[in-house]
Design an enzyme around this catalytic site. Structure first.
Site, mmCIF file in Angstrom:
data_model
loop_
_atom_site.group_PDB
_atom_site.id
_atom_site.type_symbol
_atom_site.label_atom_id
_atom_site.label_comp_id
_atom_site.label_asym_id
_atom_site.label_seq_id
_atom_site.Cartn_x
_atom_site.Cartn_y
_atom_site.Cartn_z
ATOM 1 C CB SER A 61 18.659 42.955 17.402
ATOM 2 O OG SER A 61 17.567 42.827 16.539
ATOM 3 C CE LYS A 64 14.721 44.055 17.503
ATOM 4 N NZ LYS A 64 14.918 42.902 16.644
ATOM 5 C CE1 TYR A 185 13.721 47.338 15.866
ATOM 6 C CE2 TYR A 185 13.464 47.633 13.496
ATOM 7 C CZ TYR A 185 13.872 46.868 14.574
ATOM 8 O OH TYR A 185 14.447 45.637 14.357
ATOM 9 C CE1 TYR A 237 17.971 38.618 16.205
ATOM 10 C CE2 TYR A 237 20.052 37.490 15.947
ATOM 11 C CZ TYR A 237 19.322 38.655 15.951
ATOM 12 O OH TYR A 237 19.934 39.852 15.695
ATOM 13 C CB VAL A 255 21.864 41.373 11.816
ATOM 14 C CG1 VAL A 255 20.810 40.331 12.076
ATOM 15 C CG2 VAL A 255 21.252 42.750 11.614
HETATM 16 N N1 GLU Z 1 17.539 46.603 12.104
HETATM 17 C C1 GLU Z 1 17.488 45.190 11.944
HETATM 18 C C2 GLU Z 1 16.139 44.743 11.418
HETATM 19 O O1 GLU Z 1 15.142 45.283 11.805
HETATM 20 C C3 GLU Z 1 17.783 44.551 13.256
HETATM 21 C C4 GLU Z 1 17.834 43.080 13.148
HETATM 22 C C5 GLU Z 1 18.670 42.412 14.169
HETATM 23 O O2 GLU Z 1 19.752 42.870 14.545
HETATM 24 O O3 GLU Z 1 18.205 41.347 14.592
HETATM 25 O O4 GLU Z 1 16.045 43.885 10.594
#
Ligand code: GLU
Length: 302
Positions: A61, A64, A185, A237, A255
């Site tokens: 994530s 992002k 993504y 989160y 994650v």
């Molecule tokens: N590729 C993971 C997903 O889409 C990223 C989640 C994360 O790191 O929060 O679930």
């Protein structure tokens, strides 16, 4: 600094047993939950490391942040936030609840729905290879590559993100097809970084988008201001509020166990610790940041 970092590392290591590595992407379950690394790069050129700071893991994530920065550079703030909100969701990163209800757009670019929408902005303009190049540049790390095993593992198990993508499409949020957005993504999530690459990115953001090494402006000041604000309010989160109060350092987690932190004008911090708490944040990483924030008065309101 090295002494503080060594101490922080010991604190981090002491809590790894309390969490679990992510397993919903099968390949991530192979990580060793006892590994912890931290790197700090400061605005006067110092670089300090402790533990497994050079170990590669997938950015997940934290990509992002990179993608949001690129979308802002391409389209500007009004266009991006015309389609994606700026509010913390209070829900899990992969929640579908509000989108399946009457929400007309994703809550923010740090949850999966928002990041998939951001990918759909980028896909018509830039290829994955161009995004990879930009990521390498922003992280000062030419060795970043796609982790094929993690990429295929997530692609094979990504029904939930696919459902989110179709909901986004049904609401007219996507700017390209579902498959194209999802592929970009997930590829961005599957880039292999180190705590050191994240510290470099953190310092770039702390320094207003100017690369310390040669003074080159890699990102516009407005892009960087927006990205840091969103990291501060939405980066951890559904633990973002508590983290902002207790630690007060804009941070984005992934994650894979990574944490990217920005101490404005002072330093970038990168952490690796794949043992996660219930909300999906690195448990050692949070402990380390709590310690560093208290020791060095890093809270944004100190
Ligand atoms: N590729 C993971 C997903 O889409 C990223 C989640 C994360 O790191 O929060 O679930």
């Amino acid at each position: 600094m090295q002494h503080i970092l060594d101490k922080a590392l010991r604190q981090g290591r002491s809590v790894t047993g309390l969490g679990e590595v992510a397993s919903y992407i099968p390949e991530l379950s192979k990580a060793d939950k006892n590994h912890v690394g931290v790197c700090v790069m400061d605005s006067v050129g110092g670089c300090f490391e402790a533990g497994d700071a050079e170990e590669r893991f997938t950015i997940q994530s934290i990509s992002k942040v990179v993608s949001l920065a690129v979308a802002l550079e391409l389209y500007g703030m009004e266009a991006v936030f015309g389609q994606i909100g700026m509010e913390p969701s209070g829900d899990a990163f992969n929640s579908i609840v509000k989108l399946a209800g009457d929400a007309s757009r994703p809550y923010n670019p740090m949850v999966n729905s928002g990041a998939i929408a951001v990918a759909s902005f980028i896909a018509p303009e830039l290829t994955f290879d161009e995004m990879l190049e930009r990521t390498r540049e922003m992280c000062g790390d030419p060795d970043i590559v796609l982790n094929e095993a993690v990429y295929h593992s997530e692609m094979a198990t990504t029904s939930r993100n696919r459902a989110i993508s179709y909901l986004l499409e049904s609401k007219g949020v996507l700017r390209c097809g579902v498959d194209e957005a999802l592929e970009l993504y997930i590829k961005m999530c599957s880039l292999n970084v180190t705590a050191r690459s994240l510290a470099y990115l953190g310092l770039l953001l702390a320094n207003g988008g100017i690369r310390l090494q040669d003074g080159k402006q890699l990102l516009q000041p407005e892009t960087v201001r927006v990205v840091k604000s969103i990291m501060h309010t939405c980066g951890m989160y559904d633990g973002s509020g508590e983290f902002a109060v207790r630690v007060g350092v804009p941070t984005k987690s992934g994650v894979g166990g990574g944490l990217l932190s920005v101490v404005n004008k002072r330093m970038g911090i990168g952490i690796f610790g794949p043992s996660l708490d219930k909300k999906g944040n690195s448990i050692a990483g949070e402990k380390i940041l709590q310690f560093l924030s208290a020791q060095m008065k890093l809270h944004v309101f100190d």
